[in-house]
Write an enzyme that holds these catalytic residues in place. Structure first.
Site, PDB file in Angstrom:
ATOM      1  N   PHE A  35       2.672 -12.965  42.169  1.00  0.00           N
ATOM      2  CA  PHE A  35       2.768 -11.598  41.662  1.00  0.00           C
ATOM      3  C   PHE A  35       1.463 -10.842  41.944  1.00  0.00           C
ATOM      4  O   PHE A  35       1.472  -9.727  42.463  1.00  0.00           O
ATOM      5  CB  PHE A  35       3.067 -11.614  40.163  1.00  0.00           C
ATOM      6  CG  PHE A  35       3.219 -10.244  39.584  1.00  0.00           C
ATOM      7  CD1 PHE A  35       4.448  -9.616  39.580  1.00  0.00           C
ATOM      8  CD2 PHE A  35       2.120  -9.573  39.059  1.00  0.00           C
ATOM      9  CE1 PHE A  35       4.594  -8.338  39.062  1.00  0.00           C
ATOM     10  CE2 PHE A  35       2.253  -8.302  38.543  1.00  0.00           C
ATOM     11  CZ  PHE A  35       3.498  -7.683  38.542  1.00  0.00           C
ATOM     12  N   SER A  81      13.443   8.966   8.636  1.00  0.00           N
ATOM     13  CA  SER A  81      13.041   7.657   8.122  1.00  0.00           C
ATOM     14  C   SER A  81      14.279   6.967   7.566  1.00  0.00           C
ATOM     15  O   SER A  81      15.387   7.451   7.733  1.00  0.00           O
ATOM     16  CB  SER A  81      11.919   7.714   7.092  1.00  0.00           C
ATOM     17  OG  SER A  81      11.959   8.773   6.277  1.00  0.00           O
ATOM     18  N   LEU A  82      14.082   5.831   6.947  1.00  0.00           N
ATOM     19  CA  LEU A  82      15.222   5.076   6.439  1.00  0.00           C
ATOM     20  C   LEU A  82      15.102   4.954   4.937  1.00  0.00           C
ATOM     21  O   LEU A  82      14.013   4.821   4.397  1.00  0.00           O
ATOM     22  CB  LEU A  82      15.216   3.664   7.036  1.00  0.00           C
ATOM     23  CG  LEU A  82      15.561   3.517   8.515  1.00  0.00           C
ATOM     24  CD1 LEU A  82      15.266   2.108   8.986  1.00  0.00           C
ATOM     25  CD2 LEU A  82      17.032   3.848   8.735  1.00  0.00           C
ATOM     26  N   GLU A 112      20.222  -5.300  12.255  1.00  0.00           N
ATOM     27  CA  GLU A 112      19.074  -5.494  13.136  1.00  0.00           C
ATOM     28  C   GLU A 112      17.882  -5.888  12.301  1.00  0.00           C
ATOM     29  O   GLU A 112      17.848  -5.620  11.101  1.00  0.00           O
ATOM     30  CB  GLU A 112      18.745  -4.172  13.859  1.00  0.00           C
ATOM     31  CG  GLU A 112      19.815  -3.725  14.817  1.00  0.00           C
ATOM     32  CD  GLU A 112      19.652  -2.268  15.205  1.00  0.00           C
ATOM     33  OE1 GLU A 112      18.531  -1.730  15.104  1.00  0.00           O
ATOM     34  OE2 GLU A 112      20.664  -1.671  15.602  1.00  0.00           O
ATOM     35  N   LYS A 114      14.073  -5.371  11.106  1.00  0.00           N
ATOM     36  CA  LYS A 114      13.191  -4.214  10.984  1.00  0.00           C
ATOM     37  C   LYS A 114      11.794  -4.655  11.399  1.00  0.00           C
ATOM     38  O   LYS A 114      11.144  -5.429  10.694  1.00  0.00           O
ATOM     39  CB  LYS A 114      13.191  -3.703   9.545  1.00  0.00           C
ATOM     40  CG  LYS A 114      12.420  -2.425   9.364  1.00  0.00           C
ATOM     41  CD  LYS A 114      12.733  -1.808   8.012  1.00  0.00           C
ATOM     42  CE  LYS A 114      12.114  -0.438   7.856  1.00  0.00           C
ATOM     43  NZ  LYS A 114      10.658  -0.469   7.833  1.00  0.00           N
ATOM     44  N   ASP A 116       7.874  -4.310  12.244  1.00  0.00           N
ATOM     45  CA  ASP A 116       6.792  -3.586  11.614  1.00  0.00           C
ATOM     46  C   ASP A 116       5.747  -3.211  12.659  1.00  0.00           C
ATOM     47  O   ASP A 116       4.912  -4.019  13.028  1.00  0.00           O
ATOM     48  CB  ASP A 116       6.174  -4.495  10.536  1.00  0.00           C
ATOM     49  CG  ASP A 116       5.547  -3.681   9.439  1.00  0.00           C
ATOM     50  OD1 ASP A 116       5.755  -2.453   9.438  1.00  0.00           O
ATOM     51  OD2 ASP A 116       4.850  -4.264   8.598  1.00  0.00           O
ATOM     52  N   TYR A 223      15.846   0.214  19.837  1.00  0.00           N
ATOM     53  CA  TYR A 223      17.053  -0.004  19.037  1.00  0.00           C
ATOM     54  C   TYR A 223      17.934   1.218  18.815  1.00  0.00           C
ATOM     55  O   TYR A 223      18.976   1.104  18.194  1.00  0.00           O
ATOM     56  CB  TYR A 223      16.695  -0.619  17.687  1.00  0.00           C
ATOM     57  CG  TYR A 223      15.515   0.029  17.011  1.00  0.00           C
ATOM     58  CD1 TYR A 223      15.604   1.304  16.506  1.00  0.00           C
ATOM     59  CD2 TYR A 223      14.302  -0.644  16.916  1.00  0.00           C
ATOM     60  CE1 TYR A 223      14.518   1.905  15.914  1.00  0.00           C
ATOM     61  CE2 TYR A 223      13.203  -0.042  16.315  1.00  0.00           C
ATOM     62  CZ  TYR A 223      13.324   1.226  15.821  1.00  0.00           C
ATOM     63  OH  TYR A 223      12.243   1.808  15.254  1.00  0.00           O
ATOM     64  N   LYS A 310      14.437  -4.547   2.422  1.00  0.00           N
ATOM     65  CA  LYS A 310      13.083  -5.097   2.577  1.00  0.00           C
ATOM     66  C   LYS A 310      13.025  -6.535   2.067  1.00  0.00           C
ATOM     67  O   LYS A 310      13.455  -6.811   0.952  1.00  0.00           O
ATOM     68  CB  LYS A 310      12.092  -4.250   1.773  1.00  0.00           C
ATOM     69  CG  LYS A 310      11.957  -2.835   2.290  1.00  0.00           C
ATOM     70  CD  LYS A 310      10.774  -2.713   3.209  1.00  0.00           C
ATOM     71  CE  LYS A 310      10.615  -1.262   3.648  1.00  0.00           C
ATOM     72  NZ  LYS A 310       9.332  -0.901   4.104  1.00  0.00           N
ATOM     73  N   CYS A 404     -29.271 -16.462   3.193  1.00  0.00           N
ATOM     74  CA  CYS A 404     -28.417 -17.244   4.088  1.00  0.00           C
ATOM     75  C   CYS A 404     -28.243 -18.666   3.547  1.00  0.00           C
ATOM     76  O   CYS A 404     -29.222 -19.337   3.253  1.00  0.00           O
ATOM     77  CB  CYS A 404     -29.043 -17.285   5.481  1.00  0.00           C
ATOM     78  SG  CYS A 404     -28.132 -18.337   6.617  1.00  0.00           S
ATOM     79  N   CYS A 407     -30.099 -21.120   6.201  1.00  0.00           N
ATOM     80  CA  CYS A 407     -31.535 -21.106   6.517  1.00  0.00           C
ATOM     81  C   CYS A 407     -32.358 -20.371   5.453  1.00  0.00           C
ATOM     82  O   CYS A 407     -33.560 -20.197   5.600  1.00  0.00           O
ATOM     83  CB  CYS A 407     -31.781 -20.501   7.890  1.00  0.00           C
ATOM     84  SG  CYS A 407     -31.547 -18.715   7.933  1.00  0.00           S
ATOM     85  N   CYS A 422     -27.273 -12.617   8.608  1.00  0.00           N
ATOM     86  CA  CYS A 422     -28.523 -13.355   8.525  1.00  0.00           C
ATOM     87  C   CYS A 422     -29.337 -12.961   9.748  1.00  0.00           C
ATOM     88  O   CYS A 422     -28.909 -13.177  10.874  1.00  0.00           O
ATOM     89  CB  CYS A 422     -28.256 -14.867   8.541  1.00  0.00           C
ATOM     90  SG  CYS A 422     -29.772 -15.808   8.850  1.00  0.00           S
ATOM     91  N   CYS A 428     -31.753 -19.918  12.672  1.00  0.00           N
ATOM     92  CA  CYS A 428     -30.641 -20.258  11.778  1.00  0.00           C
ATOM     93  C   CYS A 428     -29.677 -21.194  12.530  1.00  0.00           C
ATOM     94  O   CYS A 428     -29.105 -20.796  13.552  1.00  0.00           O
ATOM     95  CB  CYS A 428     -29.948 -18.953  11.370  1.00  0.00           C
ATOM     96  SG  CYS A 428     -28.605 -19.185  10.194  1.00  0.00           S
TER      97      CYS A 428
HETATM   98  P1  AMP Z   1      10.179   3.395   6.847  1.00  0.00           P
HETATM   99  O1  AMP Z   1       8.928   3.588   7.683  1.00  0.00           O
HETATM  100  O2  AMP Z   1      10.043   2.332   5.825  1.00  0.00           O
HETATM  101  O3  AMP Z   1      10.769   4.693   6.393  1.00  0.00           O
HETATM  102  O4  AMP Z   1      11.248   2.788   7.852  1.00  0.00           O
HETATM  103  C1  AMP Z   1      11.745   3.534   8.923  1.00  0.00           C
HETATM  104  C2  AMP Z   1      11.143   3.031  10.183  1.00  0.00           C
HETATM  105  O5  AMP Z   1      11.534   1.688  10.426  1.00  0.00           O
HETATM  106  C3  AMP Z   1      11.681   3.751  11.373  1.00  0.00           C
HETATM  107  O6  AMP Z   1      10.996   4.950  11.600  1.00  0.00           O
HETATM  108  C4  AMP Z   1      11.413   2.778  12.486  1.00  0.00           C
HETATM  109  O7  AMP Z   1      10.146   3.020  13.044  1.00  0.00           O
HETATM  110  C5  AMP Z   1      11.339   1.429  11.803  1.00  0.00           C
HETATM  111  N1  AMP Z   1      12.302   0.452  12.309  1.00  0.00           N
HETATM  112  C6  AMP Z   1      11.994  -0.827  12.623  1.00  0.00           C
HETATM  113  N2  AMP Z   1      13.059  -1.501  13.075  1.00  0.00           N
HETATM  114  C7  AMP Z   1      14.099  -0.638  13.068  1.00  0.00           C
HETATM  115  C8  AMP Z   1      15.490  -0.730  13.445  1.00  0.00           C
HETATM  116  N3  AMP Z   1      16.016  -1.888  13.904  1.00  0.00           N
HETATM  117  N4  AMP Z   1      16.246   0.367  13.310  1.00  0.00           N
HETATM  118  C9  AMP Z   1      15.741   1.522  12.839  1.00  0.00           C
HETATM  119  N5  AMP Z   1      14.441   1.682  12.475  1.00  0.00           N
HETATM  120  C10 AMP Z   1      13.627   0.617  12.572  1.00  0.00           C
HETATM  121 ZN    ZN Z   2     -29.367 -18.054   8.452  1.00  0.00          ZN
END
Ligand code: AMP
Ligand code: ZN
Length: 666
Positions: A35, A81-82, A112, A114, A116, A223, A310, A404, A407, A422, A428
């Site tokens: 590659f 948001s959710l 799905e 979630k 982070d 997603y 959650k 420390c 030392c 330190c 040290c």
């Molecule tokens: P919250 O920030 O708690 O309001 O959650 C909403 C955020 O969850 C969305 O803005 C997405 O960024 C995130 N998220 C993560 N996984 C998913 C998923 N599978 N579907 C939709 N949102 C998701």
């Molecule tokens: Zn030291």
């Protein structure tokens, strides 16, 4: 079409496919070496034929574009948001609301995970990535296209029967493994590690230098597709389609015919989420039919057709027996909580990180306290709070150490830093040993036959005090050490001898100058070529080098002002360690620029700065680091520093724009 362009296009197509196999499917079909060869070949062709530049070429994935201010752009479709739920009862309530909204119909769901991370919306037009925008306030966000393009699992060109125009949404995440490695690298150069993958991922999106983003092992999990006319009727089908077009869609999404199946999905992943390479904080349940989704619509802030569940973070309560303090290679002090062993998320926990003095004070953590321990993305768990009800009556607040533990030198803490240090750099023991361990480590001098424990043995037996002493070691001295034999002693001496061949850039990294990691060492070595030149550089000189900030510059200056360091380097030089760049064979294409001295400054559109410099050298020109009367041309991109501009004007030096320069080459 000319042959060169044909060849360039074929390489681009092939490399795109390899990227897809590797980053999206996790199934590479060529070796890394092959590659890299192909990529180099393409890079060279593009460099020799700048008229075939394409911002979507796989060579552009290494980044290079600098964004000073991220432009704010409106989302064509709002990013909602959710709603959250924390129990199965909450979910059943939601199901009732959904059923009520839709009337008496059968509803199926897509489940799905979630993830982070940081949410992102990417617009594609005619199969080409047009723009990537952060979530912002949901109505408008920041244009971070340059940075997103460096993430290799994000396709720049789609395949299959994609719609003309759509946005795809997902999450930028940093896998645990990559996160740990980034932190290890930081600790190695004496920087503070990042606190968690999520913040680091979202911070990465707003970095000005996309080349830095390219170095971070970010991934993009997608997603949701939104658009005007979409070729699918359910969420689940949308995921399948997105996969076909080349996107990385998490494989664990699942159809659920009813709430029973949703609960099964939740229970399964609550148990197994530890095995995933990324952080997940729950499950997202979505009504599967797009028609149903449209019927249900949105509240002012979230869709009625989706809900997040959650996971509960696993916590354990245990007794903190003692607080001890570790001293790192750079002298940084880390407080550690020694706990009564407790089970947490499938492992036995005995220690937790306390980070620094502020953290201890903020949470009022004391010895003999009963504390709550949590495990996030990090290997070492953290203490998140104290159960004050169980605090012993005779408990006293923790007094952070002032000296420390190794030392006994008085600790210092600079105003801008959270960590205590330190300052006894040369006396040290953990600092002495740590520095030599760094010197011999794989990415530095990579000394075969010598490991970290042996270094400690050598120091504790007073055979060495610094890395230069290694080169004075004789076999007779080491053969008597614990676990040493004739053969291993010989290997050790041979390994040290061989390290004299290690190239300058790695030697520079091995010296352990604070803030000088691998990348910075490479930059400095390429720029200054010799240790003499580097050691003479002033603070201002250093700051004018690409990507070298004031903190690094100051650290380099301090290092070379120190007499002990000076004499160590002198000794290493006498032993034959490399302190100059080996000049690589010339790849000259012409001698058009022979005898000319160029200074390159600012950010370019068609080349990265490194490519531009290479092009000058390929045509026989030389590159200067700062503008002087000897400079023939300054090639100026965007954002050229005002100081440089003024100097060039004062000395009446010709300034070339990027286009002027291309004309000059052709
Ligand atoms: P919250 O920030 O708690 O309001 O959650 C909403 C955020 O969850 C969305 O803005 C997405 O960024 C995130 N998220 C993560 N996984 C998913 C998923 N599978 N579907 C939709 N949102 C998701
Ligand atoms: Zn030291």
């Amino acid at each position: 079409m000319d042959d060169v362009l044909k060849q360039i296009n074929a390489l681009r197509e092939e490399l795109n496919l390899h990227n897809y196999n590797y980053y999206v499917l996790d199934k590479p079909t060529v070796t890394d070496f092959d590659f890299d060869q192909k990529l180099k070949q393409l890079e060279q062709l593009e460099q020799q034929h700048p008229m075939y530049y394409d911002e979507n070429s796989p060579t552009q994935r290494v980044g290079g574009a600098i964004t000073k201010n991220f432009e704010t752009v409106a989302h064509q479709f709002r990013m909602y948001s959710l709603d959250n739920s924390y129990s199965k009862e909450d979910l059943l309530e939601w199901e009732k609301r959904v059923q009520k909204g839709l009337g008496d119909v059968a509803v199926t769901y897509t489940c799905e995970l979630k993830y982070d991370g940081a949410s992102i919306s990417i617009t594609y037009e005619n199969g080409i990535l047009k723009r990537a925008v952060t979530r912002g306030d949901g109505i408008q966000g920041d244009d971070v296209t340059n940075n997103i393009k460096t993430i290799k699992s994000v396709p720049i060109r789609l395949s299959g029967d994609y719609p003309d125009k759509f946005d795809i949404r997902g999450e930028i995440v940093l896998p645990f493994k990559g996160f740990e490695k980034m932190n290890q690298d930081l600790i190695e150069i004496g920087e503070n590690p990042y606190s968690n993958p999520r913040n680091t991922a979202s911070g990465s999106l707003k970095l000005q230098d996309s080349a830095e983003v390219a170095r971070r092992p970010l991934e993009c999990l997608l997603y949701t597709i939104v658009g005007e006319e979409l070729p699918f009727t359910t969420q689940f089908e949308g995921l399948t389609k997105a996969r076909e077009w080349g996107f990385k869609v998490p494989p664990n999404a699942q159809l659920a015919p009813d709430m029973e199946a949703v609960f099964e999905f939740i229970d399964y992943w609550d148990k197994h989420r530890q095995d995933l390479p990324y952080e997940t904080d729950g499950v997202v349940v979505k009504v599967n039919s797009i028609d149903h989704q449209q019927e249900l619509g949105y509240t002012s802030k979230s869709p009625r057709w989706a809900i997040a569940y959650k996971f509960k973070t696993e916590q354990a309560e245990t007794i903190l027996n003692t607080i001890t303090y570790q001293v790192g290679r750079t002298g940084a002090i880390t407080p550690v909580a020694n706990l009564q062993a407790v089970q947490l998320a499938g492992t036995t926990v005995r220690r937790a990180s306390l980070h620094n003095a502020d953290q201890i004070e903020k949470l009022d953590i004391r010895e003999r306290d009963s504390v709550y321990v949590e495990k996030g993305g990090e290997i070492i768990p953290k203490i998140v709070g104290v159960n004050f009800d169980l605090r012993p009556l005779d408990s006293v607040p923790t007094v952070y150490i002032t000296h420390c533990p190794e030392c006994q030198t008085e600790l210092v803490r600079k105003e801008s830093e959270v960590q205590h240090y330190c300052p006894n750099f040369y006396g040290c023991p953990p600092q002495i040993i740590g520095r030599i361990q760094h010197y011999i480590s794989r990415k530095a001098m990579d000394i075969e036959g010598l490991g970290g424990e042996t270094v400690a043995l050598l120091v504790n037996n007073h055979l060495i005090e610094n890395y230069a002493d290694l080169y004075e070691l004789r076999k007779e001295q080491v053969v008597h050490l614990e676990r040493m034999a004739d053969k291993s002693a010989e290997n050790l001496i041979n390994g040290i001898e061989k390290s004299k061949q290690v190239p300058f850039e790695r030697v520079l990294y091995a010296l352990g100058i604070r803030y000088v990691g691998e990348t910075v060492a490479k930059k400095l070595a390429n720029h200054y070529k010799t240790i003499e030149a580097l050691s003479r550089a002033t603070l201002m000189d250093l700051i004018l080098v690409d990507e070298i900030g004031e903190k690094i510059a100051q650290s380099v200056v301090d290092f070379f002002e120190n007499d002990i360091n000076k004499s160590l380097i002198e000794r290493l030089k006498n032993y034959g360690v490399q302190f100059e760049m080996q000049f690589k064979e010339s790849t000259a294409i012409s001698d058009r620029f022979s005898g000319m001295l160029f200074v390159v400054s600012g950010v370019f559109e068609k080349f990265s700065r490194e490519e531009l410099k290479q092009l000058i050298e390929d045509h026989g020109g030389k590159i200067g680091s700062s503008i002087s009367a000897k400079t023939t041309y300054v090639v100026a991109g965007n954002n050229m520093g005002p100081a440089k501009l003024e100097k060039a004007n004062k000395l009446k030096i010709n300034i070339l724009s990027e286009d002027d320069f291309i004309k000059l080459v052709q």
